[in-house]
Design a protein around this motif. Structure first.
Motif, PDB file in Angstrom:
ATOM      1  N   VAL A   1      58.243  78.657  48.827  1.00 57.52           N
ATOM      2  CA  VAL A   1      59.099  77.471  48.739  1.00 57.52           C
ATOM      3  C   VAL A   1      60.447  77.746  49.397  1.00 57.52           C
ATOM      4  O   VAL A   1      60.896  78.889  49.488  1.00 57.52           O
ATOM      5  N   ALA A   2      61.088  76.679  49.831  1.00 57.07           N
ATOM      6  CA  ALA A   2      62.412  76.783  50.454  1.00 57.07           C
ATOM      7  C   ALA A   2      63.217  75.548  50.089  1.00 57.07           C
ATOM      8  O   ALA A   2      62.669  74.462  49.899  1.00 57.07           O
ATOM      9  N   THR A   3      64.530  75.733  50.009  1.00 57.41           N
ATOM     10  CA  THR A   3      65.404  74.616  49.681  1.00 57.41           C
ATOM     11  C   THR A   3      66.804  74.892  50.215  1.00 57.41           C
ATOM     12  O   THR A   3      67.102  75.995  50.677  1.00 57.41           O
ATOM     13  N   HIS A   4      67.652  73.903  50.158  1.00 59.78           N
ATOM     14  CA  HIS A   4      69.065  74.093  50.477  1.00 59.78           C
ATOM     15  C   HIS A   4      69.874  73.013  49.782  1.00 59.78           C
ATOM     16  O   HIS A   4      69.342  71.960  49.406  1.00 59.78           O
ATOM     17  N   GLY A   5      71.166  73.280  49.576  1.00 59.51           N
ATOM     18  CA  GLY A   5      72.015  72.303  48.925  1.00 59.51           C
ATOM     19  C   GLY A   5      73.249  72.950  48.325  1.00 59.51           C
ATOM     20  O   GLY A   5      73.509  74.138  48.518  1.00 59.51           O
ATOM     21  N   PRO A   6      74.029  72.167  47.554  1.00 55.90           N
ATOM     22  CA  PRO A   6      75.285  72.666  46.997  1.00 55.90           C
ATOM     23  C   PRO A   6      75.079  73.498  45.740  1.00 55.90           C
ATOM     24  O   PRO A   6      74.187  73.230  44.934  1.00 55.90           O
TER      25      PRO A   6
ATOM     26  N   PHE B   1      69.979  79.266  43.226  1.00 56.03           N
ATOM     27  CA  PHE B   1      68.716  78.529  43.189  1.00 56.03           C
ATOM     28  C   PHE B   1      67.603  79.227  42.423  1.00 56.03           C
ATOM     29  O   PHE B   1      66.730  78.576  41.846  1.00 56.03           O
ATOM     30  N   THR B   2      67.569  80.550  42.443  1.00 53.45           N
ATOM     31  CA  THR B   2      66.396  81.272  41.974  1.00 53.45           C
ATOM     32  C   THR B   2      66.048  80.954  40.525  1.00 53.45           C
ATOM     33  O   THR B   2      64.874  80.770  40.184  1.00 53.45           O
ATOM     34  N   ALA B   3      67.044  80.892  39.649  1.00 56.13           N
ATOM     35  CA  ALA B   3      66.764  80.647  38.234  1.00 56.13           C
ATOM     36  C   ALA B   3      66.088  79.291  38.022  1.00 56.13           C
ATOM     37  O   ALA B   3      65.128  79.180  37.250  1.00 56.13           O
ATOM     38  N   GLY B   4      66.561  78.260  38.715  1.00 55.33           N
ATOM     39  CA  GLY B   4      65.955  76.944  38.584  1.00 55.33           C
ATOM     40  C   GLY B   4      64.537  76.912  39.121  1.00 55.33           C
ATOM     41  O   GLY B   4      63.651  76.257  38.550  1.00 55.33           O
ATOM     42  N   ILE B   5      64.302  77.616  40.212  1.00 55.43           N
ATOM     43  CA  ILE B   5      62.956  77.687  40.776  1.00 55.43           C
ATOM     44  C   ILE B   5      62.026  78.425  39.823  1.00 55.43           C
ATOM     45  O   ILE B   5      60.867  78.023  39.619  1.00 55.43           O
ATOM     46  N   ALA B   6      62.529  79.498  39.192  1.00 55.10           N
ATOM     47  CA  ALA B   6      61.725  80.225  38.205  1.00 55.10           C
ATOM     48  C   ALA B   6      61.407  79.328  37.011  1.00 55.10           C
ATOM     49  O   ALA B   6      60.280  79.325  36.496  1.00 55.10           O
ATOM     50  N   ARG B   7      62.402  78.551  36.553  1.00 55.13           N
ATOM     51  CA  ARG B   7      62.171  77.622  35.441  1.00 55.13           C
ATOM     52  C   ARG B   7      61.096  76.600  35.803  1.00 55.13           C
ATOM     53  O   ARG B   7      60.185  76.309  35.014  1.00 55.13           O
ATOM     54  N   ALA B   8      61.150  76.072  37.032  1.00 54.72           N
ATOM     55  CA  ALA B   8      60.159  75.095  37.467  1.00 54.72           C
ATOM     56  C   ALA B   8      58.762  75.719  37.537  1.00 54.72           C
ATOM     57  O   ALA B   8      57.763  75.073  37.191  1.00 54.72           O
ATOM     58  N   TRP B   9      58.686  76.973  37.973  1.00 54.86           N
ATOM     59  CA  TRP B   9      57.400  77.685  38.016  1.00 54.86           C
ATOM     60  C   TRP B   9      56.770  77.726  36.615  1.00 54.86           C
ATOM     61  O   TRP B   9      55.555  77.547  36.463  1.00 54.86           O
ATOM     62  N   LEU B  10      57.600  77.936  35.604  1.00 57.99           N
ATOM     63  CA  LEU B  10      57.104  78.069  34.245  1.00 57.99           C
ATOM     64  C   LEU B  10      56.828  76.724  33.578  1.00 57.99           C
ATOM     65  O   LEU B  10      55.961  76.628  32.704  1.00 57.99           O
ATOM     66  N   THR B  11      57.550  75.671  33.969  1.00 57.34           N
ATOM     67  CA  THR B  11      57.450  74.399  33.248  1.00 57.34           C
ATOM     68  C   THR B  11      56.715  73.297  33.999  1.00 57.34           C
ATOM     69  O   THR B  11      56.246  72.346  33.375  1.00 57.34           O
TER      70      THR B  11
ATOM     71  N   ARG C   1      58.958  72.659  51.144  1.00 64.25           N
ATOM     72  CA  ARG C   1      60.289  72.169  50.777  1.00 64.25           C
ATOM     73  C   ARG C   1      60.283  71.744  49.312  1.00 64.25           C
ATOM     74  O   ARG C   1      59.360  71.049  48.858  1.00 64.25           O
ATOM     75  N   VAL C   2      61.275  72.172  48.543  1.00 62.35           N
ATOM     76  CA  VAL C   2      61.439  71.719  47.165  1.00 62.35           C
ATOM     77  C   VAL C   2      62.872  71.235  46.965  1.00 62.35           C
ATOM     78  O   VAL C   2      63.783  71.663  47.659  1.00 62.35           O
ATOM     79  N   GLU C   3      63.035  70.323  46.024  1.00 60.75           N
ATOM     80  CA  GLU C   3      64.366  69.841  45.635  1.00 60.75           C
ATOM     81  C   GLU C   3      64.572  70.194  44.171  1.00 60.75           C
ATOM     82  O   GLU C   3      63.711  69.909  43.328  1.00 60.75           O
ATOM     83  N   MET C   4      65.697  70.809  43.857  1.00 60.46           N
ATOM     84  CA  MET C   4      65.959  71.284  42.506  1.00 60.46           C
ATOM     85  C   MET C   4      67.129  70.525  41.878  1.00 60.46           C
ATOM     86  O   MET C   4      68.036  70.088  42.583  1.00 60.46           O
TER      87      MET C   4
END
Length: 414
Positions: free
Chosen positions: A105-110, A84-94, A40-43
């Motif tokens: 990873v999996a997440t959900h939200g607005p 979500f994908t772009a933010g998850i990719a950014r987190a992978w890099l940073t 679970r991840v929160e973005m």
């Protein structure tokens, strides 16, 4: 003059049966993702605008027309996340997530998009999302597809939903296919829709999934990806389909199913249904091995999918698949002097994992009847006998619930 605040058009307040369907989707997703060991991840709800403009594509409708972007007080452009994908990719890099590769990873939200509201589509909407980062093997694609199929079955909505599957090939295959499509559609440019004429040179694959009747007349005879697949790309897709066959996941080949952005590779898929009108996609995704490069990172294979919770909720509600939870314990306080004891018992029951409702207001003579109407599996009434509070367990048969209630009553003294 009415001064009551009004809801923003395209947003929604979720309540009652709709909220129950929504919660059922989220709870089922959480249960299934744990079975597949997705973390679970929160973005963040907003990111720097360039995260989305570079990953989704400057020329796409999402970036040019639909994103909610604004300048903060420091003059930096920020955007409410449209996916979500772009933010998850950014987190992978940073954030150093690379050390966990391959990472599930999996997440959900607005999410937020400025678009014309319609059935199942809102300006603030919600998605579930699952991604596998740092995995080049086709078995990652298989696991995500099997997980998605499993989720739809667990939700009770898989009937009438079809998995449509295609391959976009590797880089060389896709480029050769793209060149052939440009050449083919150039010959018919004058007869294409305005949007497709605009896409012809920069994004010809998008013409294949055009809904315009003028374009559909030429799509059937357009070059197919299979003609241009390298041996490696054929083997990759063959492993994916063999894995789905082994897992018992049914699918249809959909040769016009594409992803317009250049960083997409190999597998592309959608679970579709006719039960949602024109917006028939229930869940969709694909492999995006080139995305990290577009964000300035190293070559990183990745694959993922997303699904709209609102759409899944509508299907769940239409199928009558939301379980109705019967109340386990009702407490009727027939004498106010016994209220303190009843509250102690109520806390004890809840700490034992039992759901409880208490009736302790209104006419004391009517409280028992009110409690009966709650339809609980077990009913406990509270009164006074010789100046002391007492509890009476009212049940016609011994059940697991009644035994649990009896145990709590024995352990809690007035």
């Amino acid at each position: 003059m009415n001064t009551t605040p009004q809801a923003i058009r395209g947003t929604q307040d979720i309540f009652g049966a709709d909220a129950d369907s929504f919660a059922h989707v989220v709870e089922t997703f959480e249960r299934v993702r744990k079975l597949y060991r997705f973390r679970r991840v929160e973005m963040p709800v907003f990111e720097k605008t360039e995260v989305f403009s570079r990953s989704i594509g400057e020329t796409t409708d999402v970036v040019s027309k639909e994103m909610y972007s604004f300048e903060d007080r420091g003059g930096e452009s920020l955007t409410l996340r449209p996916e979500f994908t772009a933010g998850i990719a950014r987190a992978w890099l940073t954030d150093g997530w690379k050390q966990y590769a391959p990472l599930k990873v999996a997440t959900h939200g607005p999410l937020f998009r400025y678009e014309r509201p319609q059935k199942g589509r809102y300006r603030q909407f919600h998605q579930i999302d699952a991604e596998v980062l740092g995995a080049a093997e086709p078995l990652a694609d298989v696991e995500l597809l099997v997980m998605a199929d499993h989720l739809l079955k667990e939700l009770g909505i898989s009937d009438g939903v079809t998995l449509q599957l295609n391959t976009l090939g590797d880089v060389a295959s896709r480029e050769a296919w793209r060149a052939a499509l440009v050449e083919y559609f150039r010959a018919h440019k004058a007869d294409l829709s305005e949007d497709s004429q605009d896409r012809l040179e920069r994004n010809p694959l998008r013409i294949l999934d055009s809904k315009d009747a003028r374009d559909k007349a030429f799509v059937a005879d357009a070059p197919k990806i299979d003609t241009f697949l390298s041996g490696e790309a054929q083997d990759f897709f063959g492993t994916v389909t063999a894995g789905l066959d082994a897992a018992g996941v049914a699918y249809e080949r959909a040769p016009t199913l594409v992803r317009g952005l250049d960083y997409y590779r190999h597998t592309a898929f959608e679970f579709v249904t006719s039960r949602l009108g024109a917006q028939g996609t229930v869940l969709g995704g694909g492999r995006y091995d080139g995305l990290m490069e577009s964000l300035g990172g190293p070559v990183t294979p990745a694959v993922g999918w997303a699904a709209g919770i609102e759409r899944l909720s509508m299907l769940v509600a239409d199928a009558g698949a939301v379980p109705t939870a019967q109340l386990t314990v009702a407490l009727a306080v027939e004498d106010d002097a016994a209220l303190s004891y009843a509250l102690k018992v109520m806390s004890g029951l809840r700490y034992q994992g039992l759901d409880v409702e208490i009736v302790a207001s209104g006419s004391a003579r009517k409280r028992y009847d009110k409690a009966v109407k709650l339809g609980a599996r077990v009913l406990v009434s509270f009164g006074m006998t010789e100046g002391a509070p007492v509890a009476n367990l009212r049940t016609t048969e011994t059940t697991t619930a009644s035994l649990a209630v009896e145990q709590v009553l024995q352990s809690i003294q007035p």
